[in-house]
Write a protein that holds these residues in place. Structure first.
Motif, PDB file in Angstrom:
ATOM      1  N   MET A   1       0.844  -1.204   0.000  1.00  0.00           N
ATOM      2  CA  MET A   1       0.000   0.000   0.000  1.00  0.00           C
ATOM      3  C   MET A   1       0.876   1.251   0.000  1.00  0.00           C
ATOM      4  SD  MET A   1      -3.070   1.065   2.634  1.00  0.00           S
ATOM      5  CE  MET A   1      -2.057   0.848   4.092  1.00  0.00           C
ATOM      6  N   THR A   2       0.470   2.247  -0.746  1.00  0.00           N
ATOM      7  CA  THR A   2       1.174   3.530  -0.764  1.00  0.00           C
ATOM      8  C   THR A   2       0.448   4.517   0.149  1.00  0.00           C
ATOM      9  OG1 THR A   2      -0.123   4.432  -2.592  1.00  0.00           O
ATOM     10  CG2 THR A   2       1.845   3.118  -3.159  1.00  0.00           C
ATOM     11  N   LEU A   3       1.122   5.613   0.460  1.00  0.00           N
ATOM     12  CA  LEU A   3       0.472   6.642   1.274  1.00  0.00           C
ATOM     13  C   LEU A   3      -0.731   7.214   0.552  1.00  0.00           C
ATOM     14  CD1 LEU A   3       3.363   8.693   2.920  1.00  0.00           C
ATOM     15  CD2 LEU A   3       1.766   7.134   4.023  1.00  0.00           C
ATOM     16  N   GLU A   4      -0.622   7.370  -0.756  1.00  0.00           N
ATOM     17  CA  GLU A   4      -1.745   7.895  -1.523  1.00  0.00           C
ATOM     18  C   GLU A   4      -2.958   6.977  -1.391  1.00  0.00           C
ATOM     19  OE1 GLU A   4      -2.638   9.775  -5.943  1.00  0.00           O
ATOM     20  OE2 GLU A   4      -0.928   8.441  -5.667  1.00  0.00           O
ATOM     21  N   GLN A   5      -2.701   5.660  -1.443  1.00  0.00           N
ATOM     22  CA  GLN A   5      -3.801   4.704  -1.277  1.00  0.00           C
ATOM     23  C   GLN A   5      -4.365   4.755   0.136  1.00  0.00           C
ATOM     24  OE1 GLN A   5      -1.547   1.243  -2.466  1.00  0.00           O
ATOM     25  NE2 GLN A   5      -2.451   1.214  -4.525  1.00  0.00           N
ATOM     26  N   PHE A   6      -3.480   4.902   1.122  1.00  0.00           N
ATOM     27  CA  PHE A   6      -3.950   4.985   2.508  1.00  0.00           C
ATOM     28  C   PHE A   6      -4.900   6.165   2.667  1.00  0.00           C
ATOM     29  CE2 PHE A   6      -3.870   6.642   6.789  1.00  0.00           C
ATOM     30  CZ  PHE A   6      -3.994   5.511   7.584  1.00  0.00           C
ATOM     31  N   PHE A   7      -4.496   7.325   2.172  1.00  0.00           N
ATOM     32  CA  PHE A   7      -5.331   8.508   2.354  1.00  0.00           C
ATOM     33  C   PHE A   7      -6.565   8.482   1.452  1.00  0.00           C
ATOM     34  CE2 PHE A   7      -1.383  10.315   4.216  1.00  0.00           C
ATOM     35  CZ  PHE A   7      -1.924  10.652   5.445  1.00  0.00           C
ATOM     36  N   PHE A   8      -6.522   7.705   0.380  1.00  0.00           N
ATOM     37  CA  PHE A   8      -7.735   7.514  -0.423  1.00  0.00           C
ATOM     38  C   PHE A   8      -8.755   6.718   0.387  1.00  0.00           C
ATOM     39  CE2 PHE A   8     -10.328   4.992  -3.375  1.00  0.00           C
ATOM     40  CZ  PHE A   8     -10.876   6.013  -4.151  1.00  0.00           C
ATOM     41  N   GLN A   9      -8.265   5.728   1.137  1.00  0.00           N
ATOM     42  CA  GLN A   9      -9.142   4.909   1.978  1.00  0.00           C
ATOM     43  C   GLN A   9      -9.559   5.639   3.254  1.00  0.00           C
ATOM     44  OE1 GLN A   9      -7.188   1.156   2.757  1.00  0.00           O
ATOM     45  NE2 GLN A   9      -6.743   0.793   0.597  1.00  0.00           N
ATOM     46  N   HIS A  10      -8.715   6.568   3.698  1.00  0.00           N
ATOM     47  CA  HIS A  10      -8.980   7.307   4.937  1.00  0.00           C
ATOM     48  C   HIS A  10      -8.807   8.798   4.664  1.00  0.00           C
ATOM     49  CE1 HIS A  10      -8.741   3.398   6.952  1.00  0.00           C
ATOM     50  NE2 HIS A  10      -7.598   3.205   6.314  1.00  0.00           N
ATOM     51  N   PRO A  11      -9.788   9.435   4.052  1.00  0.00           N
ATOM     52  CA  PRO A  11      -9.640  10.822   3.606  1.00  0.00           C
ATOM     53  C   PRO A  11      -9.751  11.878   4.708  1.00  0.00           C
ATOM     54  CG  PRO A  11     -11.827  10.019   3.084  1.00  0.00           C
ATOM     55  CD  PRO A  11     -11.085   8.845   3.631  1.00  0.00           C
ATOM     56  N   LYS A  12      -9.969  11.437   5.951  1.00  0.00           N
ATOM     57  CA  LYS A  12     -10.090  12.393   7.053  1.00  0.00           C
ATOM     58  C   LYS A  12      -9.384  11.819   8.269  1.00  0.00           C
ATOM     59  CE  LYS A  12     -13.433  15.099   9.732  1.00  0.00           C
ATOM     60  NZ  LYS A  12     -14.863  15.457   9.919  1.00  0.00           N
ATOM     61  N   ALA A  13      -8.400  12.564   8.801  1.00  0.00           N
ATOM     62  CA  ALA A  13      -7.645  12.040   9.933  1.00  0.00           C
ATOM     63  C   ALA A  13      -7.066  13.166  10.771  1.00  0.00           C
ATOM     64  CB  ALA A  13      -6.513  11.140   9.439  1.00  0.00           C
ATOM     65  N   ALA A  14      -6.957  12.903  12.067  1.00  0.00           N
ATOM     66  CA  ALA A  14      -6.240  13.796  12.972  1.00  0.00           C
ATOM     67  C   ALA A  14      -4.821  13.253  13.089  1.00  0.00           C
ATOM     68  CB  ALA A  14      -6.908  13.814  14.347  1.00  0.00           C
ATOM     69  N   LEU A  15      -3.847  14.142  13.024  1.00  0.00           N
ATOM     70  CA  LEU A  15      -2.447  13.735  13.046  1.00  0.00           C
ATOM     71  C   LEU A  15      -1.753  14.218  14.312  1.00  0.00           C
ATOM     72  CD1 LEU A  15       0.284  12.767  11.808  1.00  0.00           C
ATOM     73  CD2 LEU A  15       0.372  14.963  10.592  1.00  0.00           C
ATOM     74  N   ALA A  16      -1.149  13.286  15.052  1.00  0.00           N
ATOM     75  CA  ALA A  16      -0.297  13.656  16.184  1.00  0.00           C
ATOM     76  C   ALA A  16       0.978  14.233  15.581  1.00  0.00           C
ATOM     77  CB  ALA A  16       0.005  12.431  17.043  1.00  0.00           C
ATOM     78  N   PHE A  17       1.144  15.531  15.726  1.00  0.00           N
ATOM     79  CA  PHE A  17       2.176  16.260  14.993  1.00  0.00           C
ATOM     80  C   PHE A  17       3.241  16.792  15.938  1.00  0.00           C
ATOM     81  CE2 PHE A  17       3.716  20.069  12.663  1.00  0.00           C
ATOM     82  CZ  PHE A  17       4.121  19.434  11.499  1.00  0.00           C
ATOM     83  N   SER A  18       4.502  16.457  15.649  1.00  0.00           N
ATOM     84  CA  SER A  18       5.597  16.885  16.530  1.00  0.00           C
ATOM     85  C   SER A  18       6.481  17.950  15.917  1.00  0.00           C
ATOM     86  CB  SER A  18       6.464  15.674  16.891  1.00  0.00           C
ATOM     87  OG  SER A  18       7.169  15.216  15.746  1.00  0.00           O
ATOM     88  N   GLY A  19       6.373  18.134  14.594  1.00  0.00           N
ATOM     89  CA  GLY A  19       7.294  19.040  13.916  1.00  0.00           C
ATOM     90  C   GLY A  19       8.574  18.346  13.509  1.00  0.00           C
ATOM     91  N   GLY A  20       8.634  17.024  13.692  1.00  0.00           N
ATOM     92  CA  GLY A  20       9.800  16.246  13.310  1.00  0.00           C
ATOM     93  C   GLY A  20       9.705  15.742  11.885  1.00  0.00           C
TER      94      GLY A  20
END
Length: 251
Positions: A1-20
């Motif tokens: 699976m690619t990231l593009e496919q992942f986000f096609f399957q899950h088009p809405k998400a909250a991201l734990a973001f660190s700035g890393g």
């Protein structure tokens, strides 16, 4: 699976973001795929100021709104007592709060930047994420740290060569209670060392003060700038030592 496919399957998400490196690329990839990805930064005394500054800078570059959640993790006795599995309790507490907050804003999916180079083995933090059903798209898509850096460079993200960073709590030996004072001393010390030209290093607390760990290529710099290091640290640490074994960048 690619990231593009992942986000096609899950088009809405909250991201734990660190700035890393990892969460920065994951945010970029999600937005590029047309997904609705909201970055959330959990601000605690464990995160140094520069991490939040980098998070804001990256979100500005990507035209994304950063949501900052300010929590005082030092209220959590199971965390500040600093047991060997402290990371489990810390991640469990932080991601539980983040997941509830994201759900209140309509996000049923929470993702993080764990990559395929992160060994799941007996990592307490990864175990906590699994229990909370936090998804890790980079890891699921088989993207290693090296690949994420290369892709980030192609995407012109300033984070592509940012050193990996473990939270300030990792500077406190297991079993020694974590205090706000110690965290602030370490942060001040590491800021001073960064201004002297050190990169990807650690300043770890010891019984008598602090121990500096640097990469092999920066050991000559540490010896050359010995006087500057002492001047930068002696106000906060009674004893300052240099680990002659070079630091291996793993965390």
């Amino acid at each position: 699976m690619t990231l593009e496919q992942f986000f096609f399957q899950h088009p809405k998400a909250a991201l734990a973001f660190s700035g890393g490196v990892d969460s920065a690329y994951l945010l970029w990839a999600g937005l590029q795929a047309g997904a609705e990805v909201w970055p959330y930064f959990v601000k605690t005394p464990f995160q140094p100021r520069f991490e939040l500054e980098d998070a804001y800078r990256l979100c500005e570059q990507l035209n994304a709104d950063l949501i900052v959640l300010d929590y005082d993790i030092l209220d959590q006795e199971t965390v500040v007592s600093n047991p060997p599995d402290r990371c489990y309790h810390c991640k469990r507490w932080m991601f539980s709060k983040l997941k509830r907050y994201a759900a209140s804003e309509g996000f049923s999916l929470l993702i993080d930047g764990t990559n395929a180079s992160d060994d799941g083995g007996d990592r307490p933090g990864i175990r906590a994420l699994a229990e909370l059903e936090v998804r890790s798209p980079l890891r699921e898509c088989g993207l290693t740290k090296e690949q994420v850096r290369a892709l980030s460079r192609q995407a012109e993200l300033f984070t592509w060569d940012k050193p990996s960073y473990a939270c300030l709590a990792t500077r406190v030996p297991a079993g020694r209670p974590i205090t706000r004072e110690d965290l602030e001393r370490v942060e001040r010390g590491e800021e001073a060392l960064a201004s002297l030209g050190f990169r990807d290093f650690r300043l770890r607390l010891t019984a008598g003060g602090a121990k500096l760990q640097v990469l092999e290529g920066q050991l000559p710099l540490a010896l050359k700038r010995r006087t500057d290091i002492l001047a930068a640290l002696e106000a906060n640490f009674s004893e300052i030592t240099l680990d002659l074994r070079p630091r291996v960048p793993m965390d």
